[in-house]
Design a protein around this motif. Structure first.
Motif, PDB file in Angstrom:
ATOM      1  N   LEU A 193      18.654 -46.545 -41.795  1.00  0.00           N
ATOM      2  CA  LEU A 193      19.488 -45.978 -42.849  1.00  0.00           C
ATOM      3  C   LEU A 193      20.679 -45.264 -42.243  1.00  0.00           C
ATOM      4  O   LEU A 193      20.529 -44.500 -41.273  1.00  0.00           O
ATOM      5  N   THR A 194      21.853 -45.508 -42.800  1.00  0.00           N
ATOM      6  CA  THR A 194      23.045 -44.735 -42.468  1.00  0.00           C
ATOM      7  C   THR A 194      23.363 -43.842 -43.659  1.00  0.00           C
ATOM      8  O   THR A 194      23.463 -44.321 -44.792  1.00  0.00           O
ATOM      9  N   ILE A 195      23.510 -42.547 -43.414  1.00  0.00           N
ATOM     10  CA  ILE A 195      23.749 -41.576 -44.483  1.00  0.00           C
ATOM     11  C   ILE A 195      24.975 -40.745 -44.125  1.00  0.00           C
ATOM     12  O   ILE A 195      25.078 -40.238 -43.001  1.00  0.00           O
ATOM     13  N   THR A 196      25.921 -40.615 -45.062  1.00  0.00           N
ATOM     14  CA  THR A 196      27.037 -39.695 -44.859  1.00  0.00           C
ATOM     15  C   THR A 196      26.737 -38.400 -45.598  1.00  0.00           C
ATOM     16  O   THR A 196      26.072 -38.400 -46.636  1.00  0.00           O
ATOM     17  N   ALA A 197      27.230 -37.287 -45.056  1.00  0.00           N
ATOM     18  CA  ALA A 197      26.909 -35.986 -45.656  1.00  0.00           C
ATOM     19  C   ALA A 197      28.040 -34.999 -45.426  1.00  0.00           C
ATOM     20  O   ALA A 197      28.835 -35.138 -44.486  1.00  0.00           O
ATOM     21  N   GLY A 198      28.077 -33.968 -46.279  1.00  0.00           N
ATOM     22  CA  GLY A 198      29.033 -32.889 -46.114  1.00  0.00           C
ATOM     23  C   GLY A 198      30.420 -33.227 -46.615  1.00  0.00           C
ATOM     24  O   GLY A 198      30.656 -34.306 -47.166  1.00  0.00           O
ATOM     25  N   PRO A 199      31.368 -32.328 -46.388  1.00  0.00           N
ATOM     26  CA  PRO A 199      32.748 -32.573 -46.787  1.00  0.00           C
ATOM     27  C   PRO A 199      33.536 -33.242 -45.663  1.00  0.00           C
ATOM     28  O   PRO A 199      33.021 -33.385 -44.543  1.00  0.00           O
ATOM     29  N   THR A 200      34.745 -33.658 -45.955  1.00  0.00           N
ATOM     30  CA  THR A 200      35.692 -33.975 -44.891  1.00  0.00           C
ATOM     31  C   THR A 200      36.794 -32.935 -44.951  1.00  0.00           C
ATOM     32  O   THR A 200      36.984 -32.259 -45.962  1.00  0.00           O
ATOM     33  N   ARG A 201      37.526 -32.800 -43.849  1.00  0.00           N
ATOM     34  CA  ARG A 201      38.651 -31.875 -43.783  1.00  0.00           C
ATOM     35  C   ARG A 201      39.912 -32.653 -43.408  1.00  0.00           C
ATOM     36  O   ARG A 201      39.894 -33.431 -42.446  1.00  0.00           O
ATOM     37  N   GLU A 202      40.978 -32.434 -44.151  1.00  0.00           N
ATOM     38  CA  GLU A 202      42.249 -33.108 -43.900  1.00  0.00           C
ATOM     39  C   GLU A 202      43.278 -32.051 -43.522  1.00  0.00           C
ATOM     40  O   GLU A 202      43.583 -31.145 -44.302  1.00  0.00           O
ATOM     41  N   ALA A 203      43.804 -32.154 -42.314  1.00  0.00           N
ATOM     42  CA  ALA A 203      44.667 -31.109 -41.761  1.00  0.00           C
ATOM     43  C   ALA A 203      46.001 -30.992 -42.505  1.00  0.00           C
ATOM     44  O   ALA A 203      46.622 -31.999 -42.864  1.00  0.00           O
ATOM     45  N   ILE A 204      46.410 -29.746 -42.735  1.00  0.00           N
ATOM     46  CA  ILE A 204      47.773 -29.450 -43.182  1.00  0.00           C
ATOM     47  C   ILE A 204      48.613 -29.100 -41.964  1.00  0.00           C
ATOM     48  O   ILE A 204      49.731 -29.596 -41.784  1.00  0.00           O
ATOM     49  N   ASP A 205      48.032 -28.272 -41.123  1.00  0.00           N
ATOM     50  CA  ASP A 205      48.596 -27.943 -39.813  1.00  0.00           C
ATOM     51  C   ASP A 205      47.409 -27.582 -38.926  1.00  0.00           C
ATOM     52  O   ASP A 205      46.253 -27.724 -39.350  1.00  0.00           O
ATOM     53  N   PRO A 206      47.598 -27.151 -37.693  1.00  0.00           N
ATOM     54  CA  PRO A 206      46.446 -26.902 -36.808  1.00  0.00           C
ATOM     55  C   PRO A 206      45.465 -25.839 -37.294  1.00  0.00           C
ATOM     56  O   PRO A 206      44.343 -25.777 -36.782  1.00  0.00           O
TER      57      PRO A 206
END
Length: 408
Positions: A193-206
């Motif tokens: 089984l492959t499971i994805t979890a949690g949020p992702t984060r998309e950078a605005i700046d560092p």
């Protein structure tokens, strides 16, 4: 009996001195192929017949040789090793070693581990036929059986010494079967089984990013329960504050693009993909390489769509039928939960979807979800603890797998 019952099992292979030690190379390979994690302990006599380097290469782990290991003893290494296995297999088990076991000796690492561990023990005897038939050996075996040890073999036939009779160590495939017979099949035994979890984060700046409130608890609960059901689990996780469940292979990612790439690679070898992660729908089109300074009253960001991970996987997998993995989605909604969930199920060509109220789920230990499949299949799960609901979800996933196999 199926070898799939060995998936995720931790097996400590203890090797004693005897010509049959060469068979342990194949034994280790077969146990690993069945999904077990194998660690090897060798007595000094065993190293005279096959090298530790060979066993290390086949098991993928350092071979343990000495009771007083300076590197390991700072953390009481032999005690930690004794706590590690689900099963201890001694192969070959020589007549001398059986006698030392009966006497409760602890003169080397292997005998010490056997005294210190509560794991079940399977012995695969190997010795000259006269030694096997000797009353002392038979008395020792009787005592070991009475203590709960499992005895596998020996077989009869020609021996290295030239004699013919009982005393040959069982073939590796037979020993693996004996190991597997000690465990009942799990609901998902043998499946990946492959499971994805949690949020992702998309950078605005560092130092700034776009994300959401997902805690990852549902995905981690599914991963932990899937292991208990006998599955091999790859968990692709966004940034969370949760410990990785025992026996789960975790791939840490940050962005949606990273999660997509890891999912595509893992799903190539998976039977089931479960997309639990709360993936950011958008990312900043041109993230700054340096911290954006506070200067104006307003700041305008241009956002672009992130890749649709589960949609991409469903579309890609559809072209590979009948090897297509089962694709399972989640829909966290704030209104019209079942309606929007049903639309997502059909629009993305999913096999199963769990729809839930996002406002009541994020950062909570409990969940109530509606399972949706086919045109009108549905079932309410919970409200209950996420681990309990995860078991119910996995039971439904197992049902969908069986249904698909029946259709095929």
């Amino acid at each position: 009996m199926t070898l799939a019952t060995l998936a995720n099992k931790r097996i400590l292979l203890g090797m004693t001195g005897g010509i049959a030690a060469y068979k342990c190379a194949e034994l280790t390979r077969l146990l690993t192929k069945a999904g077990a994690d194998v660690r090897v302990v060798m007595t000094a006599a065993a190293t005279e017949f096959i090298t530790p380097l060979t066993m290390q290469a086949l098991s993928g782990h350092r071979v343990h040789l000495d009771l007083l290991d300076v590197d390991a003893e700072a953390g009481m290494g032999h005690i930690e090793l004794a706590r590690w296995p689900d099963l201890i297999v001694v192969a070959p088990a020589s007549a001398d070693f059986l006698a030392r076991m009966v006497g409760g000796q602890a003169g080397d690492l292997l005998t010490t581990l056997l005294l210190a561990s509560r794991a079940p023990v399977l012995l695969a005897p190997a010795m000259n036929q006269a030694m096997w038939l000797n009353q002392a050996t038979q008395d020792n075996l009787l005592q070991l059986r009475e203590r709960g040890c499992h005895i596998a073999g020996p077989a009869a036939g020609s021996q290295a010494c030239g004699d013919t009779g009982p005393g040959r160590m069982l073939e590796p495939a037979d020993i693996v079967s004996e190991c597997a017979s000690l465990y009942a099949p799990g609901l998902l035994s043998g499946l990946h089984l492959t499971i994805t979890a949690g949020p992702t984060r998309e950078a605005i700046d560092p130092v700034r990013f776009i994300s959401n409130h997902s805690s990852g608890k549902m995905g981690y609960a599914l991963a932990a329960e899937a292991v208990q059901a006998g599955a091999r689990v790859t968990l692709i996780s966004g940034p969370v504050n949760l410990p990785v469940p025992d026996r789960v292979h975790c791939i840490a990612v940050t962005t949606a693009q990273e999660m997509l790439e890891a999912s595509l690679e893992s799903t190539e070898h998976s039977d089931v993909f479960i997309g639990v992660a709360a993936v950011a729908d958008y990312r900043v089109s041109d993230a700054s390489d340096h911290k954006i300074k506070k200067s104006a009253e307003t700041l305008q960001l241009t956002l672009v769509r992130n890749p649709d991970i589960i949609g991409t996987l469903a579309q890609k997998s559809a072209a590979k039928s009948p090897q297509r993995p089962l694709i399972v989605g989640f829909a966290a909604e704030t209104q019209h939960i079942e309606q929007y969930g049903r639309e997502k199920l059909q629009r993305k060509n999913l096999d199963l979807l769990f729809a839930n109220d996002a406002t009541a789920t994020f950062n909570s230990d409990d969940i109530c979800a509606t399972a949706l499949w086919d045109e009108d299949g549905s079932q309410t799960l919970g409200p209950a603890n996420k681990n309990l609901v995860a078991r119910q979800m996995l039971a439904l996933i197992a049902e969908r797998i069986r249904a698909r196999q029946t259709d095929a």
